[in-house]
Write an enzyme that holds these catalytic residues in place. Structure first.
Site, PDB file in Angstrom:
ATOM      1  N   ASP A 112     -29.296 -25.626  -3.454  1.00 38.55           N
ATOM      2  CA  ASP A 112     -29.524 -24.950  -2.181  1.00 38.55           C
ATOM      3  C   ASP A 112     -30.477 -25.755  -1.300  1.00 38.55           C
ATOM      4  O   ASP A 112     -31.547 -26.186  -1.738  1.00 38.55           O
ATOM      5  CB  ASP A 112     -30.107 -23.557  -2.444  1.00 38.55           C
ATOM      6  CG  ASP A 112     -30.401 -22.797  -1.169  1.00 38.55           C
ATOM      7  OD1 ASP A 112     -29.454 -22.517  -0.419  1.00 38.55           O
ATOM      8  OD2 ASP A 112     -31.595 -22.506  -0.917  1.00 38.55           O
ATOM      9  N   GLU A 126     -26.525 -28.982  -0.849  1.00 38.78           N
ATOM     10  CA  GLU A 126     -26.422 -28.427   0.497  1.00 38.78           C
ATOM     11  C   GLU A 126     -27.497 -29.113   1.330  1.00 38.78           C
ATOM     12  O   GLU A 126     -28.682 -29.058   0.993  1.00 38.78           O
ATOM     13  CB  GLU A 126     -26.648 -26.924   0.517  1.00 38.78           C
ATOM     14  CG  GLU A 126     -26.548 -26.358   1.926  1.00 38.78           C
ATOM     15  CD  GLU A 126     -27.206 -24.991   2.098  1.00 38.78           C
ATOM     16  OE1 GLU A 126     -26.940 -24.333   3.121  1.00 38.78           O
ATOM     17  OE2 GLU A 126     -28.005 -24.593   1.225  1.00 38.78           O
TER      18      GLU A 126
END
Length: 611
Positions: free
Chosen positions: A265, A301
């Site tokens: 993330d 990401e």
């Protein structure tokens, strides 16, 4: 060194914790989680070792609850707890890592370039919201053509409903989903069915409620600030042990739970200016767990548009295998919806999507109006399989005020066009749960915190986030049970009417992607991308030695005529989203195409030819 409680067998358990600022550490053994009581509570001092680690091996059985006692008075759960059966504030629980019987010895993984990824949230994917409930849906996913599922974070978070990015025990599996045994059961079943499992992990922050790492040591630093507060300490004093904590976590998921890949993330919120960045060290660690027959992957990401993320270490990169490509989503979304607010201000033209097809990044050093500066660098030496693309994901849906999916923003023809744009691309495609049949239920942001001040802060924060997009309406209450219930998939829609047709269309696209060599080969160098002058249309010419395909797309709400010339050859139409077979208005593109054929495309349609 394995952190946390590690059951050795024969009634012996090893406890290891990092607490460099404490004068004394003991493990407080409590009642067993199965309801049987210990003869009495036991408080066992740990021995201090190098660099602030404390350790002891003592008699303790799986299922025993425990806390650490710090400096003779402060009791806290284990920061590397493997199970929190009573939630984030309750005691930790000893787990036997060998109690589960794996049946995936023959599993060899799915190559990244062959993956068709399906992102899902465990709590809203089924009515039950558990790992085991997903098992009944695996045949549907297999029939669709899915060979990899990506789980949103499952690390223990407060309460029983959350996106997962408020996790505070990176090693513990959410108790309301089914705990560690439930996750292993799911992974085992997926591997037996031929499906890889990608796990979303969060190494840029921990949630605020139940975060007791502060009591153990300098896991955080004030050198940098993130959107969630103090940054995790990856480059300040004592950062070697903080790195070890997260490196061990990655290894834990890949080894103990047989996870195939980790999705990281928001790596742009990991602040680390050391000579060997944590993210580079992480890639090295994951590489040691791969072999010639079974490779594990890291998928980042990142909104940096920095090719260093996916470049190999030998070229100065971090060595991650792939990254989410937000630019592709934004270019596609703006063409489909016409939205231009917030970060969508940087997109909207057909050339933006064409550029995404050519290189992944739309912005590779060009000026960004939204950022008011140049953004990105050129990924010219990166492979197409290193970009994961989508037309929907949890962020792009759930971070809208009303959580609208694409099915509520565009018409039915637009949904098929979006599917074709993603699944016929030279990149790794990802679907968001329910997308394949046009789910209309929203995917909203939800939490179940126990602190009233924190709940109010979350409400204010969500309202502030939406201001840049100028969306109108009342912000749904993230703490409310209603937003969670509304976000669950309605599987009854899947086989019905246009929803069933859309699912069949997705299935056909995935089948073509698997069986057509020109589509199965992911290579931006073996393609030509051409835009239609002054019109929202483009075509892709993709080829390998044995096959060529032409993919034509019309994003206009009216028919679009494209003038020749086309690549030489005789081209046969094999797919038209406007065909009545797919509940379209009727195909008008010619069935056969030659070099000088004039082509008219139906509004909002995608057509594919093969030679």
């Amino acid at each position: 060194m394995r952190l946390g409680s590690y059951y050795l067998g024969n009634g012996q358990c090893q406890f290891t914790v990092w607490a460099p600022q404490r004068e004394a550490v003991a493990v407080h053994l409590l009642d067993a989680n199965d309801g049987s009581s210990l003869s009495h509570d036991r408080l066992i001092p740990l021995n201090r070792g190098d660099r602030g680690y404390w350790q002891i091996t003592t008699r303790a059985q799986p299922g025993t609850l425990y806390r650490y006692q710090l400096d003779h008075h402060l009791e806290r759960p284990d920061p590397a707890s493997h199970w929190q059966p009573q939630g984030v504030h309750g005691p930790s629980c000893i787990v036997d890592p060998d109690a589960f019987t794996w049946q995936d010895a023959d599993w060899r993984g799915i190559p990244l370039a062959q993956m068709v990824i399906y992102e899902l949230h465990v709590g809203t994917f089924t009515p039950e919201g558990t790992f085991t409930a997903i098992l009944d849906r695996l045949p549907d996913l297999l029939d669709l053509g899915i060979n990899a599922i990506e789980l949103m974070p499952v690390a223990q978070y407060p309460g029983d409903r959350n996106w997962g990015y408020d996790g505070v025990y990176p090693y513990a599996v959410q108790h309301s989903y089914g705990g560690p045994t439930g996750l292993k059961t799911l992974v085992n079943a997926c591997h037996q069915a031929g499906i890889a499992v990608i796990l979303d992990v969060v190494y840029n922050h921990l949630g605020p409620e139940g975060n007791y790492l502060w009591d153990y040591g300098p896991y955080f630093t004030e050198k940098y600030k993130t959107p969630w507060g103090s940054a995790i300490n990856f480059d300040d004093a004592d950062s070697d042990e903080v790195r070890a904590y997260f490196l061990g976590n990655a290894q834990y998921w890949l080894q103990d739970f047989h996870i195939d890949a980790l999705r990281l993330d928001a790596v742009h919120a990991i602040y680390d200016f050391s000579a060997q960045p944590f993210l580079q060290e992480l890639a090295d660690r994951v590489a040691t767990l791969s072999d010639a027959t079974y490779q594990r992957y890291l998928i980042a990401e990142s909104d940096l548009n920095d090719a260093r993320v996916i470049r190999p270490k030998s070229l100065g990169g971090w060595g991650h295998d792939a990254q989410w490509c937000d630019d592709f989503h934004h270019a596609l979304h703006t063409l489909l919806t016409g939205e231009r607010s917030g970060y969508y201000a940087d997109f909207g033209g057909i050339e933006h999507l064409a550029q995404a097809y050519r290189r992944g990044y739309v912005y590779a050093g060009e000026y960004s109006v939204h950022r008011r500066r140049r953004h990105g660098n050129a990924p010219s030496d990166c492979r197409a399989e290193q970009f994961v693309v989508c037309c929907q994901n949890h962020d792009q849906v759930g971070n809208r005020l009303a959580g609208e999916r694409l099915s509520l923003l565009v018409d039915f023809e637009g949904l098929k066009l979006a599917a074709g744009a993603v699944l016929l691309s030279p990149f790794v495609p990802m679907l968001f749960m329910g997308e394949e049949y046009g789910e209309t239920a929203p995917f909203l942001y939800f939490v179940s915190h126990g602190d009233a001040n924190l709940i109010e802060a979350v409400r204010r924060g969500r309202a502030e986030e939406f201001k840049a997009f100028h969306w109108l309406g009342e912000v749904p209450d993230p703490q409310g049970l209603e937003v969670f219930a509304l976000s669950k998939l309605d599987w009854a829609r899947s086989p019905q009417g246009n929803q069933g047709r859309l699912r069949s269309f997705y299935r056909q696209l995935i089948q073509y992607r698997r069986t057509f060599p020109a589509l199965a080969t992911l290579d931006t160098r073996s393609q030509q991308v051409v835009t239609v002058p002054e019109q929202p249309g483009l075509w892709l010419h993709r080829w390998v030695e044995t096959q060529e395909v032409l993919i034509l797309m019309n994003f206009a709400a009216v028919a679009l005529t494209i003038a020749p010339p086309w690549p030489p050859g005789i081209w046969q139409r094999c797919l038209d989203s406007a065909d009545s077979q797919w509940a379209g208005p009727g195909a008008i593109a010619p069935t056969t195409l030659q070099e000088n054929t004039i082509v008219t495309l139906s509004p909002r349609s995608v057509v594919m030819y093969q030679a």
